[in-house]
Write an enzyme that holds these catalytic residues in place. Sequence first.
Site, PDB file in Angstrom:
ATOM      1  N   ALA A 256       0.755  -1.182  -0.079  1.00 43.16           N
ATOM      2  CA  ALA A 256       0.001  -0.087  -0.021  1.00 43.16           C
ATOM      3  C   ALA A 256       0.816   1.224  -0.117  1.00 43.16           C
ATOM      4  CB  ALA A 256      -0.916   0.042   1.145  1.00 43.16           C
ATOM      5  N   ALA A 257       2.066   1.329  -0.277  1.00 48.48           N
ATOM      6  CA  ALA A 257       2.982   2.383  -0.326  1.00 48.48           C
ATOM      7  C   ALA A 257       2.459   3.341  -1.385  1.00 48.48           C
ATOM      8  CB  ALA A 257       4.393   2.218  -0.436  1.00 48.48           C
ATOM      9  N   ASP A 259      -0.481   3.402  -2.513  1.00 43.59           N
ATOM     10  CA  ASP A 259      -1.822   4.197  -2.147  1.00 43.59           C
ATOM     11  C   ASP A 259      -1.688   5.214  -1.418  1.00 43.59           C
ATOM     12  OD1 ASP A 259      -3.173   2.055  -3.603  1.00 43.59           O
ATOM     13  OD2 ASP A 259      -2.959   0.704  -1.940  1.00 43.59           O
TER      14      ASP A 259
END
Length: 310
Positions: A256-257, A259
């Site tokens: 999720a970096a 995101d």
Amino acid sequence: MTRNEGDRPLILSLGGINMDLVTFSDRLPADGETVVGDRFVTYPGGKGANQAVAAARMGARSAMIGRVGDDTFGPQLVDLLQSVGVETSAVGVTSETNSGIAVISVGEGGQNRIVQVLGANETCGDAEYDAVAALLPHASALMLQLEVSVSLSIRVAELAASQGVNVILDPGPVRAVPNEFHQWVSIITPNETEAEALVGYAIADAHTAANAAGGLLARGVGSAVIKLGAQGAYWADGQASGMVPAFAVEAVDTVAAGDAFNGALAVALSEGHPLETAVRWGCAAGALSVTRIGAQGSMPERHAVMALLN
């Protein structure tokens, strides 16, 4: 001009809402190999939901549009979005369908492999189009990914573009999209793997990222941002371009970096900052997210992003 109520822009996210099922081990298995892990956890995720949480934690008003299933995960996912301030009135429930899930294996250094089952996310359609249409007059940006149908994403992108709302497309998971989609996209933000799938050659550094960005601009997108992980991000808008270096952190989980990056980018642009500044905000948010385990839980608060930038 940012279109908002008060001082907080409204950011819309149409996309996936998943429960992440995560295993941790010293290393990732090779094909056909079994390794023994040391931990298993569940986290709320989905690229759309992650980005909605990221925008909320960066101080924007954030609204999620999507669907969950009628399984045990559905109510949990909605409650967790609400708990961080994301508006969920446009999150529907699809009966006799599982909520989206992602099975994630995390190895040493935070590298990961992910298998998704989209479930209820794939049932998004006319109801979600109508929800986006109702919210667009008040919105500053619409964030899209490819965890809902491409046809729906094209329809809402065209509608948003016609109303002057920034359309920010994270083209993951990789799917074939028609060229017509690009003309409605204000900013496309692939990572290296997604950019390679889009342009047909490996993206390894600023030089290859510049070539990829040029190719995407030629397809009609307004701007292109190529996320290069630990190297930073390359941006181009047809008039200017540049490389924003990454912030040095110790990564424990890279899930999720991207995101976190997109949520911060959307908020910065909605507050009137230029693209290069918005990319710096994105890099800072992405850097902070990899220092924490989980998807939505790793989305950083605004004060932490500002502190890192300063």
